[in-house]
Design an enzyme around this catalytic site. Structure first.
Site, PDB file in Angstrom:
ATOM      1  CD  GLU A 282      -2.797  -1.151   2.785  1.00  0.00           C
ATOM      2  OE1 GLU A 282      -3.068  -0.267   3.003  1.00  0.00           O
ATOM      3  OE2 GLU A 282      -3.844  -1.696   2.570  1.00  0.00           O
ATOM      4  CD  GLU A 374      -4.527  -5.699   3.209  1.00  0.00           C
ATOM      5  OE1 GLU A 374      -3.535  -5.807   2.884  1.00  0.00           O
ATOM      6  OE2 GLU A 374      -4.941  -4.273   4.290  1.00  0.00           O
TER       7      GLU A 374
HETATM    8  C1  IDC Z   1      -2.759  -3.942  10.182  1.00  0.00           C
HETATM    9  C2  IDC Z   1      -3.013  -5.258  11.266  1.00  0.00           C
HETATM   10  C3  IDC Z   1      -2.925  -4.731  12.977  1.00  0.00           C
HETATM   11  C4  IDC Z   1      -1.392  -4.229  12.470  1.00  0.00           C
HETATM   12  C5  IDC Z   1      -1.487  -2.501  11.602  1.00  0.00           C
HETATM   13  C6  IDC Z   1      -0.583  -2.641  11.950  1.00  0.00           C
HETATM   14  O1  IDC Z   1      -4.329  -5.594  11.279  1.00  0.00           O
HETATM   15  O2  IDC Z   1      -2.887  -5.457  13.703  1.00  0.00           O
HETATM   16  O3  IDC Z   1      -1.674  -3.791  14.160  1.00  0.00           O
HETATM   17  O4  IDC Z   1      -1.786  -3.675  10.275  1.00  0.00           O
HETATM   18  O5  IDC Z   1       0.723  -2.818  10.793  1.00  0.00           O
HETATM   19  C7  IDC Z   1      -3.637  -2.324   5.752  1.00  0.00           C
HETATM   20  C8  IDC Z   1      -2.581  -2.852   6.121  1.00  0.00           C
HETATM   21  C9  IDC Z   1      -2.953  -3.794   6.493  1.00  0.00           C
HETATM   22  C10 IDC Z   1      -3.359  -3.196   7.795  1.00  0.00           C
HETATM   23  C11 IDC Z   1      -4.379  -3.065   8.169  1.00  0.00           C
HETATM   24  C12 IDC Z   1      -5.773  -2.861   9.058  1.00  0.00           C
HETATM   25  O6  IDC Z   1      -2.208  -3.435   4.658  1.00  0.00           O
HETATM   26  O7  IDC Z   1      -1.226  -4.077   7.046  1.00  0.00           O
HETATM   27  O8  IDC Z   1      -3.036  -4.373   9.169  1.00  0.00           O
HETATM   28  N1  IDC Z   1      -5.367  -2.322   6.332  1.00  0.00           N
HETATM   29  O9  IDC Z   1      -5.467  -1.356   9.180  1.00  0.00           O
HETATM   30  N2  IDC Z   1      -5.263  -1.535   5.021  1.00  0.00           N
HETATM   31  C13 IDC Z   1      -5.729  -1.112   5.262  1.00  0.00           C
HETATM   32  C14 IDC Z   1      -6.604  -1.558   6.300  1.00  0.00           C
END
Ligand code: IDC
Length: 456
Positions: A282, A374
């Site tokens: 992302e 995702e």
């Molecule tokens: C989130 C995880 C969370 C973690 C966070 C930080 O769910 O447990 O603490 O990342 O790394 C994304 C990202 C993905 C995120 C997810 C939800 O690709 O890494 O995971 N998210 O926030 N993009 C939009 C949402």
């Protein structure tokens, strides 16, 4: 043979091992490691590690693996010279067991301390070669009806993902959580459940680069990704290798790491049909021009080793085609990445991203090959309640447009996006309905319906 040589060359380069082991060790071609916690007490444990050499005779071996949890520390080992640096543990064979003939085993072990959980390491290397335990993970038998068996090597045709019959298909599956945190969730039992009960076509391997991920142990994470690719392959699932950049948002920050990582995994997995590469999870806080520049430097590295694989390119604004930054898909349509056989990532979180995002996808899908590598049923934090109405609207749209997807996450993280209830991965049951969260139950019901892939 070409693949073996490439594999050995890659591992030797990554680990800088040529000096250690000499020519005999460099001939090793496979290994299996059985790791057993033989005793555990408050804050301490004892582990037995059986190494089986499945390749040529090795004289002088070095076992490598990563402690999955930061609190796990080696105290004392036996039958080898043991050391630990960060999470990386190595054991170098003793004088009397340094020669391992084909099929021979070495039994070594250690005591350690731990603070949180005491998860078992899942990926091992012997002289830099991943111990995939090929006797335990046979390639699928021809004609077994799995998604990879039916569809074979994929390619992009027009705006679609197409199978070996040049017909558009949609892959539906799940993403891991960060493998640096949730490796305990990815094992034979959980992968069996994903392939057989969920009937998942796809397994996305989210390898964070920062946040205690790849940058802390490139060789270890490369090995873990490769063994997860093998576990997906042996169950007939496609594997998306996700270079999970997130913070910082400019993928160019990780350009050199991406080149090193993809050169290695593309060489190692070139002959597999089940691998899809996702080069930047992302991008955020960065222009599309910068993302495009990154893509045009990383894609040739993959193509040099693995010319025919599909590659997914992240887009601006957390892979929103720019929408989350107030832009839209036209910035990509007007200035596409200069490469073929690629798709563009679109990510959404159903409780946060609704009609205007769906409208952008509907428009873009007529002009760009899109892959939802995702998405979540909850808010963009990964937590909160499932938005059933928005999730269903999204999944119906993706089905209608034949856009492939992977849901965040196949894990027991304590957040609404996780498919399993907290604690599930400490046990062995991934199949019962009692282990699923609301999000998991919704996704399983959507993913497990018949694929009806076209075969002519
Ligand atoms: C989130 C995880 C969370 C973690 C966070 C930080 O769910 O447990 O603490 O990342 O790394 C994304 C990202 C993905 C995120 C997810 C939800 O690709 O890494 O995971 N998210 O926030 N993009 C939009 C949402």
């Amino acid at each position: 043979m070409r693949r073996l040589m490439a594999l050995l060359a890659t591992c030797a380069t990554v680990l800088g091992l040529t000096a250690l082991a000499g020519p005999q060790a460099a001939a090793a071609a496979g290994c299996k490691v059985d790791y057993t916690v033989t005793n555990q007490w408050q804050g301490g444990f004892q582990a037995a590690v059986k190494i089986t050499n499945l390749g040529d005779t090795v004289t002088g071996w070095k076992l490598g693996f990563a402690m999955p949890d930061a609190g796990q520390k080696l105290v004392q080992g036996w039958n080898a010279t043991w050391s630990q640096s960060g999470s990386a543990v190595t054991a170098v064979g003793a004088d009397w067991n340094r020669t391992l003939a084909t099929g021979a085993t070495a039994d070594v072990g250690f005591t350690g301390t731990f603070t949180g959980a005491n998860p078992k390491p899942t990926a091992f290397t012997l002289n830099g070669v991943a111990c995939t335990g090929s006797t335990e993970e046979p390639p699928p038998t021809p004609g077994d009806g799995t998604p990879v068996d039916v569809n074979g090597q994929l390619h992009v045709c027009g705006v679609h993902l197409c199978n070996q019959y040049d017909r558009p298909i949609q892959l539906r599956g799940m993403s891991t959580h960060g493998i640096q945190w949730f490796s305990k969730c990815y094992n034979n039992a959980s992968l069996d459940a994903l392939a057989k009960d969920w009937k998942s076509d796809l397994f996305r391997i989210a390898m964070y680069v920062q946040e205690d991920g790849y940058e802390t142990d490139p060789a270890g994470f490369t090995g873990r990704v490769n063994s997860l690719v093998d576990m997906a392959e042996s169950r007939g699932m496609y594997a998306v290798i996700d270079f999970h950049t997130l913070t910082p948002g400019d993928p160019n920050y990780n350009l050199d790491r991406a080149k090193t990582f993809f050169a290695s995994v593309a060489a190692r997995n070139a002959d597999k049909k089940n691998v899809i590469y996702e080069i930047a999870n992302e991008p955020n806080g960065v222009s599309w021009a910068a993302v495009k520049s990154y893509a045009e430097q990383v894609i040739p590295v993959i193509r040099a080793a693995d010319p025919d694989a599909v590659i997914i390119v992240g887009t601006r604004g957390w892979s929103s085609l720019g929408v989350s930054d107030g832009s839209n898909e036209s910035e990509v349509i007007d200035n596409p990445v200069n490469a073929t056989n690629i798709m563009y990532a679109f990510h959404f979180y159903a409780a946060s991203h609704k009609d205007n995002y769906r409208a952008a996808v509907s428009r873009a899908a007529t002009q760009l090959p899109l892959f939802v590598s995702e998405f979540g049923t909850v808010t963009a934090t990964g937590g909160g309640a499932v938005d059933r109405a928005s999730s269903t609207a999204w999944l119906d749209l993706l089905d209608q447009l034949k856009i492939s997807y992977a849901n965040w996450t196949y894990s027991d993280a304590n957040e609404g996006s996780a498919a399993f209830k907290p604690g599930t991965c400490n046990g062995g049951d991934y199949s019962g309905s009692g282990v699923l969260t609301e999000s998991g139950a919704l996704l399983k019901s959507r993913i497990s319906t018949a694929d009806n892939f076209p075969t002519s």
